[in-house]
Design a protein around this motif. Structure first.
Motif, PDB file in Angstrom:
ATOM      1  N   PHE A  72      32.542  -4.869 -10.978  1.00  0.00           N
ATOM      2  CA  PHE A  72      33.958  -4.515 -10.942  1.00  0.00           C
ATOM      3  C   PHE A  72      34.196  -3.348 -11.889  1.00  0.00           C
ATOM      4  O   PHE A  72      34.031  -3.469 -13.101  1.00  0.00           O
ATOM      5  N   GLY A  73      34.591  -2.207 -11.320  1.00  0.00           N
ATOM      6  CA  GLY A  73      34.939  -1.045 -12.135  1.00  0.00           C
ATOM      7  C   GLY A  73      36.421  -1.052 -12.427  1.00  0.00           C
ATOM      8  O   GLY A  73      37.232  -1.232 -11.515  1.00  0.00           O
ATOM      9  N   LYS A  74      36.773  -0.897 -13.692  1.00  0.00           N
ATOM     10  CA  LYS A  74      38.182  -0.867 -14.086  1.00  0.00           C
ATOM     11  C   LYS A  74      38.496   0.549 -14.567  1.00  0.00           C
ATOM     12  O   LYS A  74      38.113   0.946 -15.667  1.00  0.00           O
ATOM     13  N   GLU A  75      39.168   1.287 -13.691  1.00  0.00           N
ATOM     14  CA  GLU A  75      39.461   2.702 -13.917  1.00  0.00           C
ATOM     15  C   GLU A  75      40.290   2.917 -15.186  1.00  0.00           C
ATOM     16  O   GLU A  75      39.969   3.777 -16.004  1.00  0.00           O
ATOM     17  N   LEU A  76      41.349   2.110 -15.342  1.00  0.00           N
ATOM     18  CA  LEU A  76      42.245   2.302 -16.489  1.00  0.00           C
ATOM     19  C   LEU A  76      41.554   2.008 -17.824  1.00  0.00           C
ATOM     20  O   LEU A  76      41.781   2.688 -18.825  1.00  0.00           O
ATOM     21  N   LEU A  77      40.723   0.970 -17.854  1.00  0.00           N
ATOM     22  CA  LEU A  77      40.042   0.580 -19.091  1.00  0.00           C
ATOM     23  C   LEU A  77      38.749   1.361 -19.324  1.00  0.00           C
ATOM     24  O   LEU A  77      38.145   1.255 -20.376  1.00  0.00           O
ATOM     25  N   LYS A  78      38.325   2.103 -18.297  1.00  0.00           N
ATOM     26  CA  LYS A  78      37.066   2.858 -18.360  1.00  0.00           C
ATOM     27  C   LYS A  78      35.897   1.930 -18.706  1.00  0.00           C
ATOM     28  O   LYS A  78      35.094   2.200 -19.594  1.00  0.00           O
ATOM     29  N   GLU A  79      35.850   0.814 -17.970  1.00  0.00           N
ATOM     30  CA  GLU A  79      34.742  -0.123 -18.153  1.00  0.00           C
ATOM     31  C   GLU A  79      34.269  -0.646 -16.805  1.00  0.00           C
ATOM     32  O   GLU A  79      35.005  -0.649 -15.825  1.00  0.00           O
ATOM     33  N   VAL A  80      33.029  -1.062 -16.793  1.00  0.00           N
ATOM     34  CA  VAL A  80      32.423  -1.654 -15.607  1.00  0.00           C
ATOM     35  C   VAL A  80      31.899  -3.019 -16.024  1.00  0.00           C
ATOM     36  O   VAL A  80      31.097  -3.120 -16.955  1.00  0.00           O
ATOM     37  N   LYS A  81      32.407  -4.058 -15.362  1.00  0.00           N
ATOM     38  CA  LYS A  81      31.909  -5.416 -15.634  1.00  0.00           C
ATOM     39  C   LYS A  81      30.893  -5.767 -14.563  1.00  0.00           C
ATOM     40  O   LYS A  81      31.179  -5.675 -13.368  1.00  0.00           O
ATOM     41  N   ILE A  82      29.728  -6.170 -15.014  1.00  0.00           N
ATOM     42  CA  ILE A  82      28.652  -6.552 -14.114  1.00  0.00           C
ATOM     43  C   ILE A  82      28.358  -8.022 -14.358  1.00  0.00           C
ATOM     44  O   ILE A  82      27.942  -8.410 -15.456  1.00  0.00           O
ATOM     45  N   GLN A 155      25.592   6.774 -10.806  1.00  0.00           N
ATOM     46  CA  GLN A 155      26.090   7.737  -9.824  1.00  0.00           C
ATOM     47  C   GLN A 155      27.594   7.577  -9.596  1.00  0.00           C
ATOM     48  O   GLN A 155      28.285   8.549  -9.320  1.00  0.00           O
ATOM     49  N   THR A 156      28.072   6.347  -9.730  1.00  0.00           N
ATOM     50  CA  THR A 156      29.487   6.075  -9.483  1.00  0.00           C
ATOM     51  C   THR A 156      30.287   6.042 -10.774  1.00  0.00           C
ATOM     52  O   THR A 156      31.413   6.549 -10.828  1.00  0.00           O
ATOM     53  N   TYR A 157      29.708   5.427 -11.808  1.00  0.00           N
ATOM     54  CA  TYR A 157      30.407   5.269 -13.083  1.00  0.00           C
ATOM     55  C   TYR A 157      29.602   5.958 -14.185  1.00  0.00           C
ATOM     56  O   TYR A 157      28.610   5.420 -14.673  1.00  0.00           O
ATOM     57  N   ASN A 158      30.034   7.131 -14.566  1.00  0.00           N
ATOM     58  CA  ASN A 158      29.349   7.925 -15.582  1.00  0.00           C
ATOM     59  C   ASN A 158      29.287   7.148 -16.903  1.00  0.00           C
ATOM     60  O   ASN A 158      30.329   6.789 -17.460  1.00  0.00           O
ATOM     61  N   PRO A 159      28.075   6.888 -17.414  1.00  0.00           N
ATOM     62  CA  PRO A 159      27.961   6.104 -18.654  1.00  0.00           C
ATOM     63  C   PRO A 159      28.534   6.824 -19.883  1.00  0.00           C
ATOM     64  O   PRO A 159      28.766   6.197 -20.914  1.00  0.00           O
ATOM     65  N   GLN A 160      28.800   8.123 -19.777  1.00  0.00           N
ATOM     66  CA  GLN A 160      29.444   8.847 -20.876  1.00  0.00           C
ATOM     67  C   GLN A 160      30.941   8.516 -20.942  1.00  0.00           C
ATOM     68  O   GLN A 160      31.567   8.662 -21.987  1.00  0.00           O
ATOM     69  N   TYR A 162      32.323   5.518 -18.963  1.00  0.00           N
ATOM     70  CA  TYR A 162      32.547   4.092 -18.769  1.00  0.00           C
ATOM     71  C   TYR A 162      31.674   3.248 -19.692  1.00  0.00           C
ATOM     72  O   TYR A 162      30.523   3.599 -19.961  1.00  0.00           O
ATOM     73  N   LYS A 163      32.252   2.158 -20.135  1.00  0.00           N
ATOM     74  CA  LYS A 163      31.508   1.177 -20.927  1.00  0.00           C
ATOM     75  C   LYS A 163      30.990   0.108 -19.956  1.00  0.00           C
ATOM     76  O   LYS A 163      31.753  -0.416 -19.142  1.00  0.00           O
ATOM     77  N   TYR A 164      29.694  -0.199 -20.053  1.00  0.00           N
ATOM     78  CA  TYR A 164      29.089  -1.214 -19.190  1.00  0.00           C
ATOM     79  C   TYR A 164      29.084  -2.557 -19.918  1.00  0.00           C
ATOM     80  O   TYR A 164      28.583  -2.654 -21.049  1.00  0.00           O
ATOM     81  N   ILE A 165      29.635  -3.584 -19.283  1.00  0.00           N
ATOM     82  CA  ILE A 165      29.685  -4.919 -19.868  1.00  0.00           C
ATOM     83  C   ILE A 165      28.967  -5.883 -18.919  1.00  0.00           C
ATOM     84  O   ILE A 165      29.392  -6.075 -17.778  1.00  0.00           O
ATOM     85  N   PHE A 166      27.879  -6.479 -19.404  1.00  0.00           N
ATOM     86  CA  PHE A 166      27.125  -7.442 -18.610  1.00  0.00           C
ATOM     87  C   PHE A 166      27.576  -8.852 -18.981  1.00  0.00           C
ATOM     88  O   PHE A 166      27.640  -9.196 -20.155  1.00  0.00           O
ATOM     89  N   VAL A 167      27.889  -9.635 -17.951  1.00  0.00           N
ATOM     90  CA  VAL A 167      28.346 -11.008 -18.137  1.00  0.00           C
ATOM     91  C   VAL A 167      27.388 -11.928 -17.377  1.00  0.00           C
ATOM     92  O   VAL A 167      27.172 -11.728 -16.183  1.00  0.00           O
ATOM     93  N   ALA A 168      26.807 -12.884 -18.090  1.00  0.00           N
ATOM     94  CA  ALA A 168      25.890 -13.827 -17.432  1.00  0.00           C
ATOM     95  C   ALA A 168      26.696 -14.814 -16.595  1.00  0.00           C
ATOM     96  O   ALA A 168      27.757 -15.270 -17.005  1.00  0.00           O
ATOM     97  N   GLN A 169      26.195 -15.094 -15.401  1.00  0.00           N
ATOM     98  CA  GLN A 169      26.872 -16.065 -14.521  1.00  0.00           C
ATOM     99  C   GLN A 169      26.317 -17.445 -14.732  1.00  0.00           C
ATOM    100  O   GLN A 169      25.205 -17.652 -15.020  1.00  0.00           O
TER     101      GLN A 169
END
Length: 169
Positions: A72-82, A155-160, A162-169
């Motif tokens: 889930f990419g959150k444009e406003l927060l500039k984060e990607v939750k995986i 390619q979709t969310y530039n790591p410069q 967006y912040k990448y947040i990994f969440v264990a399921q």
């Protein structure tokens, strides 16, 4: 002199889509000892033992079910939750041509049959899984999964940006 004859017939074959992502492999050599002897009142009777001591090499693969991965990419927060699925063992391959037999004793009173050898192989697989977990296979597989997924998402969310947040399921 006898001639060994072997006939094979495939009775079922099917194809399935696979959504697995292997992110770490481990290599192993396992030595197995299978023995049996006739017993009387709980005591082993001398000269009635059958024994196999053998080893196999193999590969254990760990990773995740890619179909359960959620991003889930959150444009406003500039984060990607995986949401990362649980890391699991995806396969154990015993390399059949690596078989080494160190000791093989047969006894007519306590023959070791195919069922005994199959039981030894199954317990060997359990031991491989246990050892792989203890030696950090899952942790390394998780780390590699995060690296691979980050690479796919760059390619979709530039790591410069967006912040990448990994969440264990």
């Amino acid at each position: 002199m006898t001639t060994l004859q072997v006939n094979h017939r495939i009775t079922k074959f099917g194809l399935n889509n696979v959504g697995e992502l292997v992110t770490q492999t481990g290599y192993f050599t396992v030595v197995s000892v299978t023995d049996d002897s006739a017993r009387l009142w709980g005591w082993s009777i001398p000269l009635t033992d059958s024994k196999y001591v053998f080893s196999y090499d193999g590969i254990v693969r760990a990773g995740l079910n890619f179909e359960k991965l959620k991003v889930f990419g959150k444009e406003l927060l500039k984060e990607v939750k995986i949401y990362l699925p649980k890391i699991e063992i995806l396969g154990i391959e015993i390399l059949e041509d690596s078989l080494e037999i160190y000791d093989e004793r047969h006894n007519i009173f306590t023959p070791l049959g195919l069922e005994d050898i199959q039981a030894a192989r199954l317990s060997m697989i359990d031991k491989i899984e246990e050892t792989a977990k203890k030696r950090g296979l899952f942790e390394q597989a998780k780390e590699n999964a995060e690296t691979l997924i980050t690479g796919l998402l760059e390619q979709t969310y530039n790591p410069q940006v967006y912040k990448y947040i990994f969440v264990a399921q």
